[in-house]
Every structure is written in C-alpha cells, then in structure tokens.
Motif scaffolding. Structure first.
Motif, mmCIF file in Angstrom:
data_model
loop_
_atom_site.group_PDB
_atom_site.id
_atom_site.type_symbol
_atom_site.label_atom_id
_atom_site.label_comp_id
_atom_site.label_asym_id
_atom_site.label_seq_id
_atom_site.Cartn_x
_atom_site.Cartn_y
_atom_site.Cartn_z
ATOM 1 N N ALA A 172 -28.006 -27.814 6.903
ATOM 2 C CA ALA A 172 -28.948 -28.650 6.144
ATOM 3 C C ALA A 172 -30.276 -28.636 6.888
ATOM 4 C CB ALA A 172 -28.422 -30.078 6.006
ATOM 5 N N LEU A 173 -31.308 -28.069 6.272
ATOM 6 C CA LEU A 173 -32.613 -27.946 6.915
ATOM 7 C C LEU A 173 -33.653 -28.775 6.172
ATOM 8 C CD1 LEU A 173 -32.779 -24.068 7.484
ATOM 9 C CD2 LEU A 173 -31.935 -25.828 9.066
ATOM 10 N N GLU A 174 -34.412 -29.560 6.922
ATOM 11 C CA GLU A 174 -35.592 -30.226 6.379
ATOM 12 C C GLU A 174 -36.804 -29.486 6.927
ATOM 13 O OE1 GLU A 174 -35.568 -34.425 7.039
ATOM 14 O OE2 GLU A 174 -33.547 -34.696 6.225
ATOM 15 N N LEU A 175 -37.665 -29.017 6.030
ATOM 16 C CA LEU A 175 -38.796 -28.180 6.414
ATOM 17 C C LEU A 175 -40.117 -28.870 6.106
ATOM 18 C CD1 LEU A 175 -37.571 -24.760 4.939
ATOM 19 C CD2 LEU A 175 -37.069 -25.744 7.189
ATOM 20 N N ASP A 176 -41.131 -28.574 6.916
ATOM 21 C CA ASP A 176 -42.459 -29.100 6.626
ATOM 22 C C ASP A 176 -43.194 -28.140 5.695
ATOM 23 O OD1 ASP A 176 -43.405 -26.963 8.156
ATOM 24 O OD2 ASP A 176 -43.902 -28.199 9.903
ATOM 25 N N GLY A 177 -44.452 -28.448 5.410
ATOM 26 C CA GLY A 177 -45.210 -27.633 4.472
ATOM 27 C C GLY A 177 -45.406 -26.202 4.917
ATOM 28 N N ALA A 178 -45.338 -25.972 6.233
ATOM 29 C CA ALA A 178 -45.505 -24.615 6.750
ATOM 30 C C ALA A 178 -44.182 -23.865 6.847
ATOM 31 C CB ALA A 178 -46.167 -24.667 8.132
ATOM 32 N N GLY A 179 -43.085 -24.536 6.514
ATOM 33 C CA GLY A 179 -41.781 -23.892 6.575
ATOM 34 C C GLY A 179 -41.062 -24.064 7.890
ATOM 35 N N ARG A 180 -41.620 -24.891 8.796
ATOM 36 C CA ARG A 180 -40.944 -25.149 10.068
ATOM 37 C C ARG A 180 -39.887 -26.230 9.900
ATOM 38 N NH1 ARG A 180 -46.259 -24.255 11.535
ATOM 39 N NH2 ARG A 180 -46.553 -22.562 13.050
ATOM 40 N N VAL A 181 -38.856 -26.146 10.719
ATOM 41 C CA VAL A 181 -37.757 -27.109 10.666
ATOM 42 C C VAL A 181 -38.188 -28.413 11.316
ATOM 43 C CG1 VAL A 181 -35.386 -27.599 11.356
ATOM 44 C CG2 VAL A 181 -36.042 -25.255 10.721
ATOM 45 N N THR A 182 -38.139 -29.492 10.574
ATOM 46 C CA THR A 182 -38.407 -30.807 11.154
ATOM 47 C C THR A 182 -37.115 -31.506 11.562
ATOM 48 O OG1 THR A 182 -38.384 -31.831 8.956
ATOM 49 C CG2 THR A 182 -40.517 -31.088 9.819
ATOM 50 N N GLY A 224 -38.654 -27.763 15.045
ATOM 51 C CA GLY A 224 -40.013 -27.369 15.381
ATOM 52 C C GLY A 224 -40.287 -25.878 15.271
ATOM 53 N N ARG A 225 -39.314 -25.121 14.777
ATOM 54 C CA ARG A 225 -39.466 -23.669 14.712
ATOM 55 C C ARG A 225 -39.313 -23.168 13.284
ATOM 56 N NH1 ARG A 225 -35.305 -21.316 19.104
ATOM 57 N NH2 ARG A 225 -36.409 -19.368 18.607
ATOM 58 N N MET A 226 -39.799 -22.001 13.042
ATOM 59 C CA MET A 226 -39.493 -21.313 11.798
ATOM 60 C C MET A 226 -38.015 -20.910 11.839
ATOM 61 S SD MET A 226 -42.342 -21.414 10.169
ATOM 62 C CE MET A 226 -42.002 -20.300 8.798
ATOM 63 N N PRO A 227 -37.279 -21.082 10.740
ATOM 64 C CA PRO A 227 -35.847 -20.744 10.753
ATOM 65 C C PRO A 227 -35.619 -19.241 10.619
ATOM 66 C CG PRO A 227 -36.474 -21.583 8.608
ATOM 67 C CD PRO A 227 -37.698 -21.697 9.473
ATOM 68 N N ASP A 228 -36.147 -18.511 11.604
ATOM 69 C CA ASP A 228 -36.065 -17.060 11.571
ATOM 70 C C ASP A 228 -34.866 -16.577 12.375
ATOM 71 O OD1 ASP A 228 -36.890 -17.507 14.186
ATOM 72 O OD2 ASP A 228 -38.947 -16.815 13.835
ATOM 73 N N GLU A 229 -34.784 -15.269 12.542
ATOM 74 C CA GLU A 229 -33.626 -14.690 13.228
ATOM 75 C C GLU A 229 -33.517 -15.164 14.668
ATOM 76 O OE1 GLU A 229 -31.692 -10.275 14.205
ATOM 77 O OE2 GLU A 229 -33.483 -10.469 12.965
ATOM 78 N N ALA A 230 -34.640 -15.270 15.365
ATOM 79 C CA ALA A 230 -34.608 -15.706 16.765
ATOM 80 C C ALA A 230 -34.090 -17.133 16.877
ATOM 81 C CB ALA A 230 -36.000 -15.591 17.383
ATOM 82 N N ALA A 231 -34.586 -18.023 16.012
ATOM 83 C CA ALA A 231 -34.122 -19.410 16.044
ATOM 84 C C ALA A 231 -32.646 -19.495 15.677
ATOM 85 C CB ALA A 231 -34.954 -20.261 15.084
ATOM 86 N N ALA A 232 -32.223 -18.722 14.683
ATOM 87 C CA ALA A 232 -30.814 -18.726 14.283
ATOM 88 C C ALA A 232 -29.917 -18.218 15.407
ATOM 89 C CB ALA A 232 -30.625 -17.878 13.030
ATOM 90 N N ASN A 233 -30.367 -17.197 16.133
ATOM 91 C CA ASN A 233 -29.594 -16.702 17.272
ATOM 92 C C ASN A 233 -29.438 -17.769 18.346
ATOM 93 O OD1 ASN A 233 -28.969 -14.111 16.383
ATOM 94 N ND2 ASN A 233 -30.912 -13.263 17.097
ATOM 95 N N ALA A 277 -30.071 -20.813 3.829
ATOM 96 C CA ALA A 277 -30.645 -22.151 3.665
ATOM 97 C C ALA A 277 -32.163 -22.109 3.733
ATOM 98 C CB ALA A 277 -30.078 -23.085 4.726
ATOM 99 N N ALA A 278 -32.705 -21.286 4.627
ATOM 100 C CA ALA A 278 -34.151 -21.189 4.775
ATOM 101 C C ALA A 278 -34.812 -20.636 3.523
ATOM 102 C CB ALA A 278 -34.492 -20.307 5.982
ATOM 103 N N ARG A 279 -34.125 -19.729 2.831
ATOM 104 C CA ARG A 279 -34.696 -19.141 1.626
ATOM 105 C C ARG A 279 -34.729 -20.126 0.456
ATOM 106 N NH1 ARG A 279 -31.654 -14.444 3.177
ATOM 107 N NH2 ARG A 279 -30.035 -14.948 1.663
ATOM 108 N N GLY A 280 -33.915 -21.157 0.556
ATOM 109 C CA GLY A 280 -33.857 -22.135 -0.533
ATOM 110 C C GLY A 280 -32.516 -22.052 -1.229
ATOM 111 N N SER A 281 -32.067 -23.191 -1.768
ATOM 112 C CA SER A 281 -30.753 -23.238 -2.378
ATOM 113 C C SER A 281 -30.793 -24.062 -3.642
ATOM 114 C CB SER A 281 -29.732 -23.847 -1.384
ATOM 115 O OG SER A 281 -30.179 -25.107 -0.930
#
Length: 331
Positions: free
Chosen positions: A247-257, A282-291, A325-329
C-alpha cells in the motif's frame, strides 16, 4: 471427533460470560475449526456459537478509517462498497483467499484465528509435532518442507500462517479489538499473531476468555496504489507459497510519503518489517527502492532445504508488487 456441548448465547455479554468457563471454544463459520476437530487436533468441551451475535456490521469511523465487525463474512467484506473504495487491497486479498462457498461461511474474526498450516500438524499420523504435542519435536525440519517458513522460525516449528486477509490487514496497519468480561483492549494486528519461539502451540496473543469483536483500519490514501500478489502452485484456490501486500501513498511528484508492506506464506505470522517500509519513504518507488525494501523485509531469511527457493521467490515478488502498486491499481 470427540463429543462436545453446544450453546448459542443471546448476547455478547452472555458469550463473554461463557468464554470465562474452561474448555470453551467459540465457533462462527467453522471453516477451520471443524477441520481441526474432525482431525482430532482441537477437542473443545463446549462450542459457543457466536455466528448470530450483533457484530456483523461494517462502519465508517470518524477519522476516515473503517471498523469491520468480527462476524462479517469474508464475502461481505470483499464486496462492501467502503472496502472496495478505500481499501481495495483488502478486497483483493479476500478474493484470492478461498472459494466463494468458503467466503460465504468464513468470518473476519475466524480468519484471523486460523491455525498455522503444516501437513505434519494436520495429520496425526506423524509422531512429532510441537504444535500438537509440545516437546515432541518437529518432523517438518528434516522432512518435506517446501511450503514452510523462511522467516521468524525456530527449531521448534517452521509452520506458516495461511491467511491472505491478514497479510493485507498487516500492510494496512489494522488494529484488532478484543473483549472479555474483564473489558476491552486493542492491539496492532502485527502484534496479534506470534512467532513460534519455544511455544509454537500458541498462534496468537488472544487470551482464553477473549473474543475478537472487530478489526479497525486506519485512514489510508493508498487505494489507487496498492497491490496484492499471491504466488501459488496453481491458479485455483491454494495457499500461498509467497504473497505480498503493498500500500503506497504518493505525493504529487510520485514519491512515497507512506508505505505499508507485508509478506504472507513465509512465517508463522504475516511478516511486516518497519525498516522495509522506511526504505521506501521519501523515495520514488523505483527498482532501487524496491530492492532496498526487499532486502530489509527478507533480512535473516533462511531455507530448510525444500523451501530454499522461497527466498528468491519472495524477493522477486516484492519487487514486482511494488512496481505494480506504483503504476496504479484499480479493482
């Protein structure tokens, strides 16, 4: 199956008074308890039928959260408009968990109280099971353990918790409301289920005289960016080898809050690690953050031979679920 007494209390107060008696077990849908009784694993002296008590409502809370009564059937919870709108993650997990027939019978409270799964526990033809006979040993450790725990296990037990619903609720940081004749208490769901330690016969922190009366979900802004991914041997209903709730809550820039993250099928309880959620914040939910989140979530993971593959399977499932989840559901 042993003989037992049966009583149907007329009120919650009557049920709580009966629960104070020794040898009493509550029953609602009975989808797990009856299996245990038929197998001679559960031997209650008296069954207290709580299926008709007035705790089958789903209500919005003033803070924007949700209260789900313990007697709500899994089908009703999965299909309820407020659950589908605010917590689609929970709806997906419930729909992945069992057939329509079982969901029509199973209740939210009973789902949380399922016993952990292990063929050596459910089949009394196996001699050694510390859950069934404390101190006897664990045949699963050196036996066929493909579906067993890779996290939080002990030398006394490597069984896994089977619930899909509870994994989603752990990621949503739900609270369990417990009541007895002594009063009410509320605990985080992540604290409700226990790790085996040296007392694997105790699956939860519920006291013998307590009943689950409700589950409370805090407000969430993750409805549009949540995912429940269940990896199993067959697409038809089966227990998870690994499941992931995100479950991800994102800000307007797409970063995880704010992030909620939990694993199923890998431990004696739904597996949630706050450090894994912090790795996303505080990060973009990209591959590095997921790792990084996967590394934190699976720290200390250990296989027992047949289930060694589950470590890498879980790592890949976490990355995939976060990406989805980052792409939207949508539900």
């Amino acid at each position: 199956m042993d003989n037992f007494l049966y009583e149907r209390p007329a009120s919650i107060a009557d049920a709580l008074a009966l629960m104070a008696q020794p040898g009493v077990t509550p029953i609602a849908g009975g989808s797990n308890l009856l299996d245990l009784m038929k197998g001679g694993i559960a031997r209650p002296c008296k069954l207290i039928d709580v299926s008709r008590l007035p705790w089958d409502a789903i209500e919005a809370l003033p803070d924007g959260g949700l209260r789900i009564g313990a007697g709500v059937r899994n089908t009703e919870a999965a299909d309820h408009p407020l659950v589908r709108k605010r917590y689609p993650l929970l709806s997906r997990a419930l729909l992945a968990g069992a057939t329509q027939q079982l969901r029509n019978m199973a209740t939210v409270g009973g789902n949380l109280l399922q016993r952990t799964r292990c063929p050596y526990f459910y089949d009394d033809g196996f001699r050694r099971c510390n859950k069934r006979e404390p101190g006897s040993g664990c045949d699963a450790l050196g036996g066929f353990n493909r579906g067993h725990a890779i996290l939080g296990a002990s030398e006394h037990c490597i069984a896994t918790h089977p619930s899909d619903m509870a994994v989603a609720m752990a990621a949503l940081q739900a609270r369990v409301v417990l009541q007895s004749a002594r009063g009410e208490r509320v605990m985080p769901l992540s604290d409700f289920h226990r790790l085996p330690g040296d007392t694997p016969q105790q699956d939860t922190e519920i006291a013998p005289d307590e009943l689950i009366t409700a589950v409370e979900l805090p407000p969430s802004q993750a409805a549009g960016h949540s995912q429940y991914l269940k990896i199993r041997d067959r697409a038809s209903y089966a227990f998870a080898l690994v499941s992931v709730a995100v479950a991800l809550e994102l800000d307007g820039a797409g970063r995880v809050t704010r992030a909620g993250l939990a694993l199923g099928g890998v431990a004696h309880k739904p597996w949630r690690v706050e450090a894994a959620e912090a790795a996303l914040a505080g990060r973009m939910p990209d591959e590095a953050a997921a790792n990084d989140a996967a590394d934190a979530l699976l720290a200390g993971a250990r296989g027992y031979g047949d289930n060694d593959f589950k470590i890498e399977l879980a790592r890949r499932a976490v990355r995939r679920a976060i990406a989805r989840a980052a792409r939207g559901s949508t539900l």
